[in-house]
Write a protein that holds these residues in place. Structure first.
Motif, PDB file in Angstrom:
ATOM      1  N   LEU A  34       8.922   9.161  -3.878  1.00 21.33           N
ATOM      2  CA  LEU A  34       9.290  10.713  -3.616  1.00 21.33           C
ATOM      3  C   LEU A  34      10.642  10.106  -3.854  1.00 21.33           C
ATOM      4  CD1 LEU A  34       9.000  12.874  -0.409  1.00 21.33           C
ATOM      5  CD2 LEU A  34      11.106  10.695   0.052  1.00 21.33           C
ATOM      6  N   ALA A  35      11.359   8.807  -3.901  1.00 21.41           N
ATOM      7  CA  ALA A  35      12.479   8.820  -4.932  1.00 21.41           C
ATOM      8  C   ALA A  35      12.557   9.555  -6.398  1.00 21.41           C
ATOM      9  CB  ALA A  35      11.935   7.369  -5.099  1.00 21.41           C
ATOM     10  N   MET A  36      11.397   9.489  -7.202  1.00 22.86           N
ATOM     11  CA  MET A  36      11.658  10.530  -8.285  1.00 22.86           C
ATOM     12  C   MET A  36      11.703  12.227  -7.634  1.00 22.86           C
ATOM     13  SD  MET A  36      10.824   8.610 -10.538  1.00 22.86           S
ATOM     14  CE  MET A  36      11.275   9.632 -11.934  1.00 22.86           C
ATOM     15  N   MET A  37      11.621  12.180  -6.392  1.00 25.37           N
ATOM     16  CA  MET A  37      11.383  13.920  -5.963  1.00 25.37           C
ATOM     17  C   MET A  37      12.840  14.120  -5.324  1.00 25.37           C
ATOM     18  SD  MET A  37       9.929  15.684  -2.695  1.00 25.37           S
ATOM     19  CE  MET A  37      11.125  15.205  -1.548  1.00 25.37           C
ATOM     20  N   LEU A  38      13.465  12.683  -4.914  1.00 24.28           N
ATOM     21  CA  LEU A  38      14.469  13.022  -4.641  1.00 24.28           C
ATOM     22  C   LEU A  38      15.676  13.076  -6.055  1.00 24.28           C
ATOM     23  CD1 LEU A  38      14.458  10.595  -1.455  1.00 24.28           C
ATOM     24  CD2 LEU A  38      14.645  13.484  -1.479  1.00 24.28           C
ATOM     25  N   MET A  39      14.910  11.898  -6.684  1.00 19.95           N
ATOM     26  CA  MET A  39      16.371  12.511  -7.907  1.00 19.95           C
ATOM     27  C   MET A  39      16.337  12.982  -8.671  1.00 19.95           C
ATOM     28  SD  MET A  39      15.672   8.917 -10.953  1.00 19.95           S
ATOM     29  CE  MET A  39      14.429   9.685 -11.073  1.00 19.95           C
ATOM     30  N   VAL A  71       0.556  -0.906  -0.017  1.00 20.51           N
ATOM     31  CA  VAL A  71       0.020  -0.130  -0.661  1.00 20.51           C
ATOM     32  C   VAL A  71       0.269   1.134  -0.095  1.00 20.51           C
ATOM     33  CG1 VAL A  71      -1.774  -0.995   0.951  1.00 20.51           C
ATOM     34  CG2 VAL A  71      -0.264   0.122   2.794  1.00 20.51           C
ATOM     35  N   LEU A  72       2.207   1.281   0.568  1.00 20.94           N
ATOM     36  CA  LEU A  72       2.948   2.228   0.445  1.00 20.94           C
ATOM     37  C   LEU A  72       4.152   2.104  -0.946  1.00 20.94           C
ATOM     38  CD1 LEU A  72       5.568   0.889   1.505  1.00 20.94           C
ATOM     39  CD2 LEU A  72       4.677   0.618   3.742  1.00 20.94           C
ATOM     40  N   SER A  73       3.715   1.662  -1.617  1.00 21.47           N
ATOM     41  CA  SER A  73       4.793   1.765  -2.938  1.00 21.47           C
ATOM     42  C   SER A  73       4.653   2.372  -4.107  1.00 21.47           C
ATOM     43  CB  SER A  73       4.461   0.079  -3.957  1.00 21.47           C
ATOM     44  OG  SER A  73       4.448  -1.048  -3.353  1.00 21.47           O
ATOM     45  N   GLY A 105       8.744   8.684   3.057  1.00 20.06           N
ATOM     46  CA  GLY A 105       8.665   8.086   1.773  1.00 20.06           C
ATOM     47  C   GLY A 105       7.002   7.696   1.700  1.00 20.06           C
ATOM     48  N   SER A 106       5.904   7.018   3.241  1.00 21.87           N
ATOM     49  CA  SER A 106       4.772   6.569   2.783  1.00 21.87           C
ATOM     50  C   SER A 106       3.980   7.773   3.549  1.00 21.87           C
ATOM     51  CB  SER A 106       4.699   5.620   3.428  1.00 21.87           C
ATOM     52  OG  SER A 106       5.130   6.473   4.939  1.00 21.87           O
ATOM     53  N   ALA A 107       4.269   9.478   3.308  1.00 28.32           N
ATOM     54  CA  ALA A 107       3.817   9.921   3.834  1.00 28.32           C
ATOM     55  C   ALA A 107       2.623  11.036   3.034  1.00 28.32           C
ATOM     56  CB  ALA A 107       4.837  11.230   4.827  1.00 28.32           C
ATOM     57  N   THR A 108       1.880  10.194   2.693  1.00 28.90           N
ATOM     58  CA  THR A 108       0.844  10.999   1.928  1.00 28.90           C
ATOM     59  C   THR A 108      -0.527  10.731   2.638  1.00 28.90           C
ATOM     60  OG1 THR A 108      -0.074   8.897   0.770  1.00 28.90           O
ATOM     61  CG2 THR A 108       1.282  10.712  -0.528  1.00 28.90           C
ATOM     62  N   LEU A 165      22.534   8.503  -6.558  1.00 28.75           N
ATOM     63  CA  LEU A 165      22.256   7.858  -5.107  1.00 28.75           C
ATOM     64  C   LEU A 165      21.197   8.545  -5.145  1.00 28.75           C
ATOM     65  CD1 LEU A 165      22.962   4.437  -3.923  1.00 28.75           C
ATOM     66  CD2 LEU A 165      23.936   6.544  -2.127  1.00 28.75           C
ATOM     67  N   VAL A 166      20.163   7.429  -5.236  1.00 27.04           N
ATOM     68  CA  VAL A 166      18.854   7.453  -4.127  1.00 27.04           C
ATOM     69  C   VAL A 166      18.369   6.370  -2.728  1.00 27.04           C
ATOM     70  CG1 VAL A 166      16.234   8.339  -4.532  1.00 27.04           C
ATOM     71  CG2 VAL A 166      17.765   9.295  -6.384  1.00 27.04           C
ATOM     72  N   ASN A 167      18.286   7.018  -1.853  1.00 27.63           N
ATOM     73  CA  ASN A 167      17.987   6.135  -1.241  1.00 27.63           C
ATOM     74  C   ASN A 167      16.608   6.078   0.119  1.00 27.63           C
ATOM     75  OD1 ASN A 167      17.800   3.878   1.097  1.00 27.63           O
ATOM     76  ND2 ASN A 167      19.809   4.573   1.835  1.00 27.63           N
ATOM     77  N   THR A 168      15.516   5.510  -0.670  1.00 23.89           N
ATOM     78  CA  THR A 168      14.289   5.784   0.226  1.00 23.89           C
ATOM     79  C   THR A 168      13.875   4.006   0.617  1.00 23.89           C
ATOM     80  OG1 THR A 168      13.271   4.847  -1.698  1.00 23.89           O
ATOM     81  CG2 THR A 168      13.171   7.408  -1.425  1.00 23.89           C
ATOM     82  N   ALA A 169      14.836   3.102   1.379  1.00 27.82           N
ATOM     83  CA  ALA A 169      14.546   2.219   2.132  1.00 27.82           C
ATOM     84  C   ALA A 169      15.170   2.079   3.503  1.00 27.82           C
ATOM     85  CB  ALA A 169      15.288   0.864   1.351  1.00 27.82           C
ATOM     86  N   ARG A 170      16.638   2.254   3.165  1.00 30.86           N
ATOM     87  CA  ARG A 170      16.620   2.057   5.045  1.00 30.86           C
ATOM     88  C   ARG A 170      18.188   3.347   4.210  1.00 30.86           C
ATOM     89  NH1 ARG A 170      12.080   2.177   6.365  1.00 30.86           N
ATOM     90  NH2 ARG A 170      11.459  -0.424   7.660  1.00 30.86           N
TER      91      ARG A 170
END
Length: 319
Positions: A109-114, A101-103, A288-291, A234-239
């Motif tokens: 957010l990863a696209m925004m950061l990139m 549900v958070l994918s 990352g999941s904050a919508t 480099l983009v990191n939205t994982a851990r």
């Protein structure tokens, strides 16, 4: 018949709290502070279940001291690296998460950061915001073009797949590394690399979407950063534990990495103060999941897992 008692450790969405209060006896502190080890241990004797976030740590030491009354940990997260799963299983405690549900939100957010990292988002905003923009030049804030570039994705689960779908909108060429190769229809033309080092050499942009495990700690280290093409992002939205932060800083300072976009860090909350002086490192505080839609969906899934458990069924998202 009395309702099960559950502890909600943080401030979840209004819809989640309303549904929880309808169906359970809820303990919730609106101070919204992380549950410490002592809090978790003390509370375990008062509750049948808990909805924690990744801010509550169920270490082996904590688990050993839990009251037998606590039977289920229904995480409000997809990652479960804050839970010592073998220790919890040994105590007969069910653990669930909220996958899927958070994918899209995390991939957004990863696209925004990139994009912000590639196009000097921090430096440009600062230039205008501080009133320092007093001239224009063709050489001003020349960045790295995303369109048509090669995007390497490590971890092609739900978030990785969502990232690939969104990146195709920028005509990016998708490369990926995963524990197992996807079926051709799921690959949708993406190029699979069985060897992680091969993926890195083909990644103008690298986005991390794999879980934190003992095997992935420090996955992106100095040697692997050197394998990226010069000027990679480099983009990191994982851990945060996936990246050796000292090696990342060194790669930024030498210019081997053009930029980085980070939503997670080794130390949370707080992040890495050494990153702050680099305007080509774009940072967000693990949101990352904050919508609104995703927070509602995560809360609903956590409650679905609790509902199934207390009906005597196996929850859909046991880990």
């Amino acid at each position: 018949m009395s309702k099960p008692v559950i502890w909600i450790t943080r401030t979840l969405s209004a819809a989640t709290l309303a549904r929880a209060r309808r169906d359970y006896d809820v303990i919730w502190n609106d101070a919204d502070t992380p549950g410490r080890a002592a809090d978790i241990i003390a509370m375990s004797g008062q509750i049948d279940g808990v909805i924690p976030c990744h801010s509550e740590h169920f270490t082996a030491d904590v688990v050993a001291q839990l009251d037998p009354r606590l039977k289920i940990i229904a995480n409000h997260s997809v990652g479960v690296d804050h839970c010592d799963l073998p220790a919890l299983r040994s105590r007969g405690i069910t653990v669930t998460n909220t996958p899927g549900v958070l994918s899209d939100a995390t991939a957004e957010l990863a696209m925004m950061l990139m994009l912000a990292a590639a196009r000097h988002g921090i430096a440009g905003d600062s230039l205008v915001r501080t009133g320092a923009w007093d001239a224009w030049s063709p050489a001003l804030l020349v960045g790295k073009q995303v369109t048509g570039a090669r995007l390497g994705i490590i971890g092609m689960g739900g978030v990785g797949l969502a990232m690939a779908r969104k990146a195709r909108g920028f005509d990016m060429k998708i490369h990926y590394h995963n524990r197992t190769r996807l079926s051709p229809d799921m690959e949708a033309g993406a190029i699979y690399h069985d060897d992680l080092d091969d993926l890195l050499a083909a990644s103008d942009f690298l986005s991390l979407h794999c879980p934190s495990t003992p095997q992935t700690k420090g996955l992106i280290n100095a040697r692997r950063l050197d394998l990226l093409p010069p000027g990679a992002v480099l983009v990191n939205t994982a851990r945060g534990s996936l990246v050796d932060e000292d090696a990342l800083l060194a790669a930024i300072e030498t210019g081997h990495l053009a930029a980085a976009g980070l939503d997670c860090f080794d130390v949370e909350p707080g992040g890495n103060p050494a990153f702050a002086k680099h305007r080509n490192i774009v940072m967000m505080p693990h949101v990352g999941s904050a919508t609104m839609q995703t927070r509602d969906a995560m809360g609903a899934m956590a409650l679905d897992n609790l509902d199934s458990f207390f009906r005597g069924e196996t929850p859909a998202n046991v880990v």
